[in-house]
Design a protein around this motif. Structure first.
Motif, PDB file in Angstrom:
ATOM      1  N   ALA A  72       0.839  -1.198   0.000  1.00  0.00           N
ATOM      2  CA  ALA A  72       0.000   0.000   0.000  1.00  0.00           C
ATOM      3  C   ALA A  72       0.875   1.250   0.000  1.00  0.00           C
ATOM      4  O   ALA A  72       2.060   1.208   0.351  1.00  0.00           O
ATOM      5  N   THR A  73       0.274   2.361  -0.394  1.00  0.00           N
ATOM      6  CA  THR A  73       0.942   3.658  -0.345  1.00  0.00           C
ATOM      7  C   THR A  73       0.166   4.586   0.570  1.00  0.00           C
ATOM      8  O   THR A  73      -1.031   4.796   0.380  1.00  0.00           O
ATOM      9  N   LEU A  74       0.843   5.104   1.584  1.00  0.00           N
ATOM     10  CA  LEU A  74       0.278   6.078   2.497  1.00  0.00           C
ATOM     11  C   LEU A  74       0.789   7.459   2.101  1.00  0.00           C
ATOM     12  O   LEU A  74       1.996   7.687   2.068  1.00  0.00           O
ATOM     13  N   ASP A  75      -0.125   8.361   1.794  1.00  0.00           N
ATOM     14  CA  ASP A  75       0.232   9.745   1.503  1.00  0.00           C
ATOM     15  C   ASP A  75      -0.386  10.600   2.609  1.00  0.00           C
ATOM     16  O   ASP A  75      -1.563  10.980   2.542  1.00  0.00           O
ATOM     17  N   ALA A  76       0.395  10.856   3.642  1.00  0.00           N
ATOM     18  CA  ALA A  76      -0.125  11.599   4.791  1.00  0.00           C
ATOM     19  C   ALA A  76      -0.390  13.052   4.444  1.00  0.00           C
ATOM     20  O   ALA A  76      -1.234  13.694   5.072  1.00  0.00           O
ATOM     21  N   THR A  77       0.299  13.580   3.448  1.00  0.00           N
ATOM     22  CA  THR A  77       0.075  14.958   3.021  1.00  0.00           C
ATOM     23  C   THR A  77      -1.267  15.089   2.316  1.00  0.00           C
ATOM     24  O   THR A  77      -2.063  15.984   2.614  1.00  0.00           O
ATOM     25  N   ALA A  78      -1.537  14.167   1.397  1.00  0.00           N
ATOM     26  CA  ALA A  78      -2.805  14.170   0.660  1.00  0.00           C
ATOM     27  C   ALA A  78      -3.933  13.497   1.436  1.00  0.00           C
ATOM     28  O   ALA A  78      -5.077  13.489   0.995  1.00  0.00           O
ATOM     29  N   LYS A  79      -3.576  12.878   2.581  1.00  0.00           N
ATOM     30  CA  LYS A  79      -4.542  12.199   3.456  1.00  0.00           C
ATOM     31  C   LYS A  79      -5.233  11.025   2.761  1.00  0.00           C
ATOM     32  O   LYS A  79      -6.449  10.894   2.760  1.00  0.00           O
ATOM     33  N   THR A  80      -4.401  10.153   2.175  1.00  0.00           N
ATOM     34  CA  THR A  80      -4.935   8.969   1.501  1.00  0.00           C
ATOM     35  C   THR A  80      -4.128   7.734   1.856  1.00  0.00           C
ATOM     36  O   THR A  80      -2.933   7.813   2.150  1.00  0.00           O
ATOM     37  N   LEU A  81      -4.797   6.583   1.813  1.00  0.00           N
ATOM     38  CA  LEU A  81      -4.167   5.272   1.923  1.00  0.00           C
ATOM     39  C   LEU A  81      -4.701   4.440   0.787  1.00  0.00           C
ATOM     40  O   LEU A  81      -5.931   4.303   0.623  1.00  0.00           O
ATOM     41  N   ALA A  82      -3.809   3.905  -0.041  1.00  0.00           N
ATOM     42  CA  ALA A  82      -4.233   3.135  -1.211  1.00  0.00           C
ATOM     43  C   ALA A  82      -3.473   1.821  -1.266  1.00  0.00           C
ATOM     44  O   ALA A  82      -2.259   1.792  -1.038  1.00  0.00           O
ATOM     45  N   VAL A  83      -4.191   0.734  -1.560  1.00  0.00           N
ATOM     46  CA  VAL A  83      -3.565  -0.577  -1.754  1.00  0.00           C
ATOM     47  C   VAL A  83      -3.266  -0.710  -3.236  1.00  0.00           C
ATOM     48  O   VAL A  83      -4.147  -0.569  -4.081  1.00  0.00           O
ATOM     49  N   ASN A  84      -2.008  -0.985  -3.571  1.00  0.00           N
ATOM     50  CA  ASN A  84      -1.536  -0.908  -4.958  1.00  0.00           C
ATOM     51  C   ASN A  84      -1.780  -2.178  -5.769  1.00  0.00           C
ATOM     52  O   ASN A  84      -1.450  -2.204  -6.948  1.00  0.00           O
ATOM     53  N   GLU A  85      -2.332  -3.189  -5.141  1.00  0.00           N
ATOM     54  CA  GLU A  85      -2.523  -4.466  -5.825  1.00  0.00           C
ATOM     55  C   GLU A  85      -3.798  -5.131  -5.319  1.00  0.00           C
ATOM     56  O   GLU A  85      -4.476  -4.613  -4.434  1.00  0.00           O
ATOM     57  N   SER A  86      -4.109  -6.264  -5.912  1.00  0.00           N
ATOM     58  CA  SER A  86      -5.222  -7.069  -5.395  1.00  0.00           C
ATOM     59  C   SER A  86      -4.726  -7.839  -4.172  1.00  0.00           C
ATOM     60  O   SER A  86      -3.541  -8.110  -4.032  1.00  0.00           O
ATOM     61  N   ALA A  87      -5.654  -8.210  -3.294  1.00  0.00           N
ATOM     62  CA  ALA A  87      -5.283  -8.981  -2.109  1.00  0.00           C
ATOM     63  C   ALA A  87      -5.689 -10.441  -2.244  1.00  0.00           C
ATOM     64  O   ALA A  87      -5.303 -11.271  -1.415  1.00  0.00           O
ATOM     65  N   VAL A  88      -6.453 -10.761  -3.270  1.00  0.00           N
ATOM     66  CA  VAL A  88      -6.883 -12.128  -3.555  1.00  0.00           C
ATOM     67  C   VAL A  88      -6.615 -12.412  -5.013  1.00  0.00           C
ATOM     68  O   VAL A  88      -6.331 -11.528  -5.806  1.00  0.00           O
TER      69      VAL A  88
END
Length: 362
Positions: A345-361
């Motif tokens: 995942a990528t955490l962007d604390a400045t933009a206030k977002t958390l994104a998972v960059n791939e599928s988990a299944v």
């Protein structure tokens, strides 16, 4: 705020109770000798995607079913995704505050991993007890037949333990008895029932126009951006695993934490332990969820003076200089996002977002 957990007892109180429970088990011979644990896995093992019509096994690896109707509620919660729910054979067992003996609870999990007709594993509730069964799980079988495992609160110990020993991606999300709304259900379907890159998660629902958000307001404690695998869960359980073969490896990872019903000084104590163990320094970034009812208890204040929760978090995390975002939508809340432990995942604390960059299944 109403307590969403069916067991209105703090994690701290459960750990205090556990001391007596351990002595009881030793006297009755129900606590099994710990067996040698497999070497931690460094590879990522994604479970098969779940789809409507699939059969899932429901287990109670922690606390017991208190009211019979609670089990029906938990079952219906998972049936709303279109699953057929099969109950663990020991799910109604009881051993004090535990759902049966350690051997019974571990046996239910091991059986669900063995059965080829079971496509995924959901949990009844949290409470206390998952860490006790970690030495009794069949990790070789789990590697051979990876499956979705989802839950939160005390289930954190199970999720981290499975991921640490097998590389299995596990899912920090609502258990069956957790109340869920449309937001939580949408996250469940997107993370567990779709084999596509997940994208942004745990962002609070939109604020009604003309209002200022307060309860779900995202707060940047340290700006910046970091990428790494997700790991974490309930703060008490993450801390409880330190010094064991199942402790989380936070090196280069996005560490996510949440808590319920702990006073600020107790939050401080647990975060300090993680800091002293190097777990906070090793992380690439910190994603903090909701810390529910974590304020000084007025009816029995622990100290005449106190520090607020937010100031405890600022004091502990700002000096680290790691990107840190607070109040993401996960934890002991009805609208509980699903976070896949082990997925990048990528955490962007400045933009206030958390994104998972791939599928988990897959």
């Amino acid at each position: 705020m109403a307590h969403p957990d069916p067991f209105p007892v703090s994690r701290r109180q459960f750990l205090q109770l556990a001391t007596g429970g351990l002595a009881m088990s030793l006297s009755t011979g129900t606590l099994h000798k710990a067996v040698a644990s497999p070497t931690p896995s460094s590879s990522v093992l994604k479970p098969p995607v779940l789809r409507p019509g699939d059969t899932v096994g429901m287990v109670a690896p922690a606390s017991n079913v208190y009211e019979p109707e609670d089990l029906q509620i938990a079952r219906e919660t998972m049936e709303q995704y279109g699953f057929r729910v099969v109950l663990g054979r020991n799910i109604m067992a009881q051993n004090g505050y535990l759902a049966g003996s350690d051997a019974e609870r571990a046996a239910d999990l091991n059986e669900m991993f063995r059965r080829p007709d079971i496509r995924g594993i959901v949990t009844f509730s949290g409470g206390y007890g998952c860490s006790r069964i970690l030495p009794l799980l069949d990790y070789d079988q789990i590697r051979r037949s990876p499956k979705v495992v989802v839950g939160h609160s005390d289930i954190t110990a199970l999720l981290i333990g499975l991921n640490r020993k097998t590389g299995l991606v596990t899912f920090h999300g609502s258990s069956g008895l957790t109340g869920v709304g449309d937001y939580a259900k949408e996250h469940f379907r997107r993370v567990i029932m779709t084999a596509s890159p997940i994208g942004k998660i745990a962002k609070p629902p939109p604020t009604p126009e003309g209002t200022v958000e307060r309860s779900n307001r995202l707060i940047t404690l340290v700006p910046g951006r970091a990428t790494g695998p997700l790991v974490g869960g309930n703060l008490t359980l993450v801390t409880n695993l330190i010094g064991t073969p199942y402790e989380p490896d936070t090196r280069g990872k996005i560490l996510f934490l949440e808590e319920i019903d702990e006073e600020p000084y107790r939050i401080d104590r647990m975060l300090t332990q993680l800091w002293l163990a190097g777990k906070l320094q090793d992380a690439a970034g910190i994603a903090l969820g909701h810390f529910v009812d974590c304020y000084p208890k007025e009816f029995r204040a622990s100290f005449p003076q106190t520090i607020s929760l937010e100031n405890v978090l600022r004091d502990r995390f700002i000096p680290l200089g790691k990107p840190t975002l607070y109040n993401l939508m996960f934890g002991h809340v009805r609208e509980n996002a699903v976070l896949p432990i082990g997925a990048t995942a990528t955490l962007d604390a400045t933009a206030k977002t958390l994104a998972v960059n791939e599928s988990a299944v897959e």
